[in-house]
Design an enzyme around this catalytic site. Structure first.
Site, PDB file in Angstrom:
ATOM      1  N   ASP A 120       0.832  -1.186   0.000  1.00 25.45           N
ATOM      2  CA  ASP A 120       0.000   0.000   0.000  1.00 25.45           C
ATOM      3  C   ASP A 120       0.877   1.251   0.000  1.00 25.45           C
ATOM      4  O   ASP A 120       1.871   1.316   0.712  1.00 25.45           O
ATOM      5  CB  ASP A 120      -0.874   0.017   1.263  1.00 25.45           C
ATOM      6  CG  ASP A 120      -2.342  -0.046   0.934  1.00 25.45           C
ATOM      7  OD1 ASP A 120      -2.877   1.013   0.547  1.00 25.45           O
ATOM      8  OD2 ASP A 120      -2.944  -1.127   1.034  1.00 25.45           O
ATOM      9  N   ASP A 222      -3.355   4.286  -2.306  1.00 22.62           N
ATOM     10  CA  ASP A 222      -4.506   4.684  -1.497  1.00 22.62           C
ATOM     11  C   ASP A 222      -5.032   6.070  -1.891  1.00 22.62           C
ATOM     12  O   ASP A 222      -4.241   7.005  -2.067  1.00 22.62           O
ATOM     13  CB  ASP A 222      -4.038   4.726  -0.032  1.00 22.62           C
ATOM     14  CG  ASP A 222      -5.166   4.844   0.947  1.00 22.62           C
ATOM     15  OD1 ASP A 222      -6.008   3.935   0.975  1.00 22.62           O
ATOM     16  OD2 ASP A 222      -5.209   5.852   1.690  1.00 22.62           O
ATOM     17  N   GLU A 277      -6.411   3.604  -6.134  1.00 24.07           N
ATOM     18  CA  GLU A 277      -7.782   3.646  -5.633  1.00 24.07           C
ATOM     19  C   GLU A 277      -8.351   4.974  -6.125  1.00 24.07           C
ATOM     20  O   GLU A 277      -7.885   6.038  -5.733  1.00 24.07           O
ATOM     21  CB  GLU A 277      -7.797   3.597  -4.094  1.00 24.07           C
ATOM     22  CG  GLU A 277      -9.206   3.494  -3.545  1.00 24.07           C
ATOM     23  CD  GLU A 277      -9.269   3.742  -2.042  1.00 24.07           C
ATOM     24  OE1 GLU A 277     -10.216   3.278  -1.412  1.00 24.07           O
ATOM     25  OE2 GLU A 277      -8.371   4.409  -1.485  1.00 24.07           O
ATOM     26  N   HIS A 352     -10.961  -4.704   2.233  1.00 24.24           N
ATOM     27  CA  HIS A 352     -10.976  -4.392   3.668  1.00 24.24           C
ATOM     28  C   HIS A 352     -11.889  -3.208   4.002  1.00 24.24           C
ATOM     29  O   HIS A 352     -12.046  -2.877   5.172  1.00 24.24           O
ATOM     30  CB  HIS A 352      -9.544  -4.100   4.120  1.00 24.24           C
ATOM     31  CG  HIS A 352      -9.024  -2.844   3.475  1.00 24.24           C
ATOM     32  ND1 HIS A 352      -8.791  -2.763   2.121  1.00 24.24           N
ATOM     33  CD2 HIS A 352      -8.741  -1.616   3.993  1.00 24.24           C
ATOM     34  CE1 HIS A 352      -8.370  -1.541   1.838  1.00 24.24           C
ATOM     35  NE2 HIS A 352      -8.336  -0.828   2.952  1.00 24.24           N
ATOM     36  N   ASP A 353     -12.413  -2.529   2.983  1.00 19.24           N
ATOM     37  CA  ASP A 353     -13.307  -1.395   3.224  1.00 19.24           C
ATOM     38  C   ASP A 353     -14.764  -1.776   2.996  1.00 19.24           C
ATOM     39  O   ASP A 353     -15.628  -0.908   2.963  1.00 19.24           O
ATOM     40  CB  ASP A 353     -12.972  -0.238   2.273  1.00 19.24           C
ATOM     41  CG  ASP A 353     -11.646   0.402   2.602  1.00 19.24           C
ATOM     42  OD1 ASP A 353     -11.237   0.370   3.774  1.00 19.24           O
ATOM     43  OD2 ASP A 353     -11.005   0.938   1.675  1.00 19.24           O
TER      44      ASP A 353
HETATM   45  C1  GLC Z   1      -8.632   4.035   1.630  1.00 21.52           C
HETATM   46  C2  GLC Z   1      -8.365   2.777   2.403  1.00 21.52           C
HETATM   47  C3  GLC Z   1      -9.110   2.845   3.689  1.00 21.52           C
HETATM   48  C4  GLC Z   1      -8.618   4.028   4.478  1.00 21.52           C
HETATM   49  C5  GLC Z   1      -8.706   5.310   3.669  1.00 21.52           C
HETATM   50  C6  GLC Z   1      -7.878   6.397   4.278  1.00 21.52           C
HETATM   51  O1  GLC Z   1      -9.949   4.161   1.252  1.00 21.52           O
HETATM   52  O2  GLC Z   1      -8.675   1.674   1.629  1.00 21.52           O
HETATM   53  O3  GLC Z   1      -8.991   1.668   4.432  1.00 21.52           O
HETATM   54  O4  GLC Z   1      -9.367   4.162   5.645  1.00 21.52           O
HETATM   55  O5  GLC Z   1      -8.215   5.141   2.362  1.00 21.52           O
HETATM   56  O6  GLC Z   1      -6.517   6.121   4.150  1.00 21.52           O
END
Ligand code: GLC
Ligand code: CA
Length: 580
Positions: A120, A222, A277, A352-353
């Protein structure tokens, strides 16, 4: 055509060279990615928290899945306000997870097994405990001041910015030491880095090279579209839906310049993969990010299909009761079209989200859990995009659906609940709705066997194990050839031995069918028909594709009926015989 991986099925390569494929072959388009959430994978020292040694212990299991790449969620030093997404030292391993020596053993262990590792990259923000922020908040003229976004109080209150992780819902936090507000789109312990500052960018690139030079194979990036924002911070228009706020948070004026610079400074120097992302990216601007000629990203993932049913005004609410499969199919069709000639897509149904894919998109009742999980794997592994499979989904793990706030660890759930409670909102309604989509659903410990705490830990797990571990676990599924786990392995092998499943043209069949998601994949002379019943009722497929004489490549029922009738959650892939 480029070919860097030695494939066990390299006999296909000669053939493919003359094929009608429009996109370029690349190894990162052909891989299957396994997302691993270290905190919940395997604990080896009894503190209830998964660790690197635990992953090392399970390397042979990971290898046995047949996956090619592991994406590991953050393992860097962090106070864990947001479970590792608040990094206080980018070059150190979180003590709870182990040491840099453990990390090296893990990386080598993966590489020895022919598996790549992507990590990540969390660089929209750091932890407030990062040295940079500790310096930055000391004084207005500190050399690190401009590493973050500050708004001096004498300018008045900064224009409102919502924060999804903040108990007050405000992304500006007042800091008395310098009488200024700092920006944190996420929690107040996650101050946003100021990418306008070239020093910040060069620190990030150096850090990325540190990990790349260690030998990792790339990054999952991220909230990468947030790194550039309108730093004039204009007022949000009144009455605008939350989902329309993106331009005020992300996709700022320099985003493409930064991604291009990152490519030049880091990625171009390595044979690696990356996936961003990409909140807020739509089919209209998708290619600006991943058109190879633009030298920005290789791939990203969007939220259109997973955001389906989630309130546009409030990401905390979901109504999945009437999910319209026809509309949902069209989302995939549109995204497939975007990348038909340029760029490349990704596909996922859980991470994981999110809640568990089997609960959200399949059916987690005892009767249909396994069937629907297998059907969803057939889907993920037969689309034209790089598939990402989240750990635990290979055995069909399910949601916990907690409706008591005490069961939650995630700040996202807890802070919003507190906010509603403090302001007289409908906190009970929120919990009921949120039970279906909360992030903790996807974070419960991996279910290895039927012993206490599912064999995850000998101590007390940081998040309670799903109660169904005595029936849903790896050990049990290893013993059955018809388990979700073994179906998943077979499906991976099928994808890997059929480049048609990777690169073949995608065409929807019977697109108005409300129960069945069906499509063909075609590459040169090979044509495959995929039929997936997404419902708990029998369904009929209307199609012109003649399946008489077709070979069944995989099926989640003992035997397909061979007619146009499909049973609940049935999944079949047929190989259509040439010249039909
Ligand atoms: C992304 C991650 C998430 C995190 C957020 C802030 O969406 O996948 O788990 O809380 O970013 O870093
Ligand atoms: Ca541990």
């Amino acid at each position: 055509m480029e070919q860097k991986i030695a494939y066990p099925f390299s006999f296909f390569i000669g053939k493919i060279n003359n094929c009608s494929m429009l996109v370029k072959r690349k190894w990162w388009k052909e891989v299957v990615v396994y997302q691993l959430y270290p905190r919940s994978f395997k604990d080896t020292n009894g503190d209830g928290i998964g660790d690197l040694k635990g992953i090392i212990e399970k390397l042979d299991y990971i290898k046995s899945l047949g996956i090619d790449v592991v994406w590991m969620n953050p393992v860097y030093e962090s106070p864990n306000d947001d479970m590792g997404y608040d990094i206080s030292d980018y070059r150190a391993i979180m003590q709870q997870f182990g040491t840099m020596e453990d990390f090296d053993v893990l990386l080598n262990g993966l590489h020895d097994r022919g598996i790549k590792l992507i990590m990540d990259l969390v660089v929209n923000h750091t932890s407030d405990e990062h040295e940079w922020f500790k310096e930055s908040k000391k004084s207005r003229d500190n050399p690190y001041r401009n590493y973050y976004h500050w708004w001096d109080a004498e300018r008045g209150k900064p224009p409102y910015r919502w924060s999804i992780f903040d108990e007050q819902s405000s992304a500006w936090k007042y800091d008395a030491a310098t009488s200024s507000y700092y920006l944190h789109i996420f929690s107040e312990k996650q101050p946003d880095l100021n990418w306008e500052n070239p020093q910040v960018r060069s620190e990030v690139y150096d850090m990325m090279k540190f990990w790349m030079d260690k030998g990792i194979d790339g990054f999952r990036m991220d909230v990468i579209t947030c790194i550039s924002k309108d730093i004039a911070f204009p007022e949000l228009p009144k009455g605008m839906a939350v989902s329309d706020w993106f331009p005020y948070y992300a996709k700022g004026p320099h985003l493409h310049a930064y991604l291009n610079e990152m490519h030049r400074e880091v990625f171009s120097g390595y044979d690696c993969m990356n996936v961003g992302e990409a909140s807020g990216v739509s089919i209209d601007d998708a290619l600006l990010f991943v058109d190879e000629d633009r030298n920005e990203l290789q791939t990203f993932y969007h939220f259109e299909h997973t955001g389906f049913g989630i309130s546009k005004d409030n990401f905390m609410y979901v109504d999945d009761t009437n999910r319209d499969l026809v509309e949902w199919k069209n989302i995939f069709l549109r995204w497939d079209n975007v990348f038909a000639e340029k760029g490349w897509g990704t596909i996922y149904l859980g991470n994981h989200d999110m809640s568990r894919m089997t609960s959200r998109f399949g059916n987690d009742s005892d009767r249909y859990r396994e069937l629907s999980a297998k059907m969803l794997h057939t889907f993920l592994l037969s689309m034209r995009a790089t598939p990402y499979i989240y750990n635990g989904d290979e055995i069909g793990m399910t949601n916990t659906n907690h409706t008591s706030i005490d069961a939650y660890e995630d700040l996202y759930t807890i802070n919003y609940y507190n906010q509603l409670r403090n302001n007289g909102g409908d906190y009970e309604g929120f919990l009921r709705s949120h039970a279906a989509i909360s992030r903790d659903n996807g974070r419960t410990p991996m279910q290895w066997n039927s012993s206490t705490h599912a064999g995850f830990t000998t101590g007390r797990p940081w998040l309670a194990v799903n109660k169904n571990y005595t029936t849903v676990n790896v050990e049990e599924q290893e013993t059955r050839s018809d388990s979700v786990l073994n179906y998943f392995r077979n499906m991976i092998q099928l994808r890997k031995s059929n480049l048609t499943l990777v690169y073949g043209k995608f065409e929807l069949i019977d697109e108005n069918n409300k129960q069945i998601f069906s499509y063909t994949r075609q590459l040169d002379n090979q044509k495959l028909l995929v039929v997936l019943n997404f419902s708990d009722r029998e369904a009929r497929l209307k199609s012109d594709v003649d399946i008489s004489g077709a070979h069944v490549l995989i099926s989640n029922y003992v035997k397909p009926l061979g007619i146009d009738l499909y049973r609940p959650y049935e999944a079949v892939i047929y190989k259509i015989i040439k010249n039909q």
